[in-house]
Motif scaffolding. Sequence first.
Motif, PDB file in Angstrom:
ATOM      1  N   GLU A   7       0.806  -1.206   0.000  1.00 24.66           N
ATOM      2  CA  GLU A   7       0.000   0.000   0.000  1.00 24.66           C
ATOM      3  C   GLU A   7       0.846   1.265   0.000  1.00 24.66           C
ATOM      4  O   GLU A   7       0.432   2.281  -0.512  1.00 24.66           O
ATOM      5  CB  GLU A   7      -0.930   0.001   1.215  1.00 24.66           C
ATOM      6  N   ASN A 133       0.928  -0.378  11.420  1.00 26.62           N
ATOM      7  CA  ASN A 133      -0.374  -0.785  10.901  1.00 26.62           C
ATOM      8  C   ASN A 133      -0.911  -2.035  11.586  1.00 26.62           C
ATOM      9  O   ASN A 133      -2.103  -2.117  11.909  1.00 26.62           O
ATOM     10  CB  ASN A 133      -0.277  -1.048   9.392  1.00 26.62           C
ATOM     11  N   SER A 217      -8.069  14.720   3.089  1.00 25.39           N
ATOM     12  CA  SER A 217      -8.136  13.271   3.323  1.00 25.39           C
ATOM     13  C   SER A 217      -6.795  12.601   3.044  1.00 25.39           C
ATOM     14  O   SER A 217      -6.493  11.554   3.626  1.00 25.39           O
ATOM     15  CB  SER A 217      -9.223  12.633   2.451  1.00 25.39           C
ATOM     16  N   ASN A 218      -5.977  13.197   2.167  1.00 23.46           N
ATOM     17  CA  ASN A 218      -4.658  12.626   1.894  1.00 23.46           C
ATOM     18  C   ASN A 218      -3.749  12.725   3.109  1.00 23.46           C
ATOM     19  O   ASN A 218      -2.831  11.912   3.261  1.00 23.46           O
ATOM     20  CB  ASN A 218      -4.014  13.340   0.704  1.00 23.46           C
ATOM     21  N   GLU A 220      -5.066  12.729   6.326  1.00 25.61           N
ATOM     22  CA  GLU A 220      -5.704  11.858   7.322  1.00 25.61           C
ATOM     23  C   GLU A 220      -5.447  10.389   7.058  1.00 25.61           C
ATOM     24  O   GLU A 220      -5.396   9.583   7.995  1.00 25.61           O
ATOM     25  CB  GLU A 220      -7.208  12.142   7.354  1.00 25.61           C
ATOM     26  N   GLN A 221      -5.262  10.018   5.784  1.00 25.95           N
ATOM     27  CA  GLN A 221      -5.070   8.620   5.429  1.00 25.95           C
ATOM     28  C   GLN A 221      -3.613   8.264   5.138  1.00 25.95           C
ATOM     29  O   GLN A 221      -3.306   7.108   4.850  1.00 25.95           O
ATOM     30  CB  GLN A 221      -5.926   8.288   4.195  1.00 25.95           C
ATOM     31  N   ASN A 222      -2.721   9.213   5.250  1.00 28.03           N
ATOM     32  CA  ASN A 222      -1.320   9.007   4.902  1.00 28.03           C
ATOM     33  C   ASN A 222      -0.635   8.073   5.892  1.00 28.03           C
ATOM     34  O   ASN A 222      -0.669   8.291   7.108  1.00 28.03           O
ATOM     35  CB  ASN A 222      -0.607  10.364   4.872  1.00 28.03           C
ATOM     36  N   GLN A 223       0.003   7.006   5.395  1.00 22.20           N
ATOM     37  CA  GLN A 223       0.605   6.004   6.274  1.00 22.20           C
ATOM     38  C   GLN A 223       1.759   6.562   7.089  1.00 22.20           C
ATOM     39  O   GLN A 223       1.919   6.251   8.266  1.00 22.20           O
ATOM     40  CB  GLN A 223       1.080   4.807   5.433  1.00 22.20           C
ATOM     41  N   LYS A 226       0.365   8.681   9.858  1.00 20.23           N
ATOM     42  CA  LYS A 226      -0.210   7.834  10.903  1.00 20.23           C
ATOM     43  C   LYS A 226       0.872   7.257  11.816  1.00 20.23           C
ATOM     44  O   LYS A 226       0.654   7.070  13.019  1.00 20.23           O
ATOM     45  CB  LYS A 226      -1.012   6.693  10.274  1.00 20.23           C
ATOM     46  N   PRO A 232      -5.564  11.651  15.488  1.00 20.26           N
ATOM     47  CA  PRO A 232      -6.252  11.971  14.227  1.00 20.26           C
ATOM     48  C   PRO A 232      -7.220  13.129  14.370  1.00 20.26           C
ATOM     49  O   PRO A 232      -7.452  13.875  13.413  1.00 20.26           O
ATOM     50  CB  PRO A 232      -6.985  10.664  13.887  1.00 20.26           C
TER      51      PRO A 232
END
Length: 270
Positions: A7, A133, A217-218, A220-223, A226, A232
């Motif tokens: 991913e 993850n 959203s890019n 908030e969802q960025n690995q 995170k 968040p």
Amino acid sequence: PQQSLIEIQPLSHQKQIASPKDDRPLHRASAAKKKSNLFTNSVLKEAIEILPSLPDTEDIGIIRAFLKENLPFSGQNTKDRYVPYIVNRLFPDGKADQALRYFAKIYSGRQELRDACFYRFCKAEPLMLSIFNDLLMPAVGYGRLDRLKIREYLAACYPSAKVISLSAQAIVSALVAGGLARSDRKIISFSYRNPLTASLAFVIHSEFPYPGMYEISNVEQNQAIKSMLWNPDKLLAGLYELRNLGILAKVSEIDRFRQFTTRFTLEELV
């Protein structure tokens, strides 16, 4: 774990992996990649401490020579062995970029520098993203993780590896050095953190390096973001704070369109 690693690959690499044209090269490439993701030394604590003292040059050869002379290890063989770890993780583009070197001088001894270095460490070591993850994020509500879980995870991913314990120790060492966790012999303790303004700015401008407009959203969802264990629920407020300081040009939430606009490159930002 393999899915997590796929991913985070660039889109072009995803297409290559998904191609059904040649199964045998895909199998060999996957095996080689999996083997290379296992690492046995962190050296992040030492890297963070010495980074503000680096000479003012992008010449990686000069940086290597400085590290060989000044790393806090008694044996020269140990210094020589650890220099590539530091250089390849903190300066992956083959030059000692001005942005990180100046950031280190500004935030020497502070969490902001630990954040910036830990971010680059995770980008250079994809295994760290998999650990987040698959192990840390599911346990963040409990605030702790048995260190044995990391060894079991690595043993399942790399059943033939003989350095599982060393790799698990290196992972924990990086988490502690980055200021994201505390650890004793059995347990890692961690929780969500509020993002520091300079840390968030550094990571945002690293992940989105060209001035322009991007989807919120890019972020908030960025690995990689995170993996910083930032709360968040605080990321959006952090973006607005960067806008209020004039670091971001704009943050807008209109109906379904949630966007932010950067105005600087990373070097300009620092």
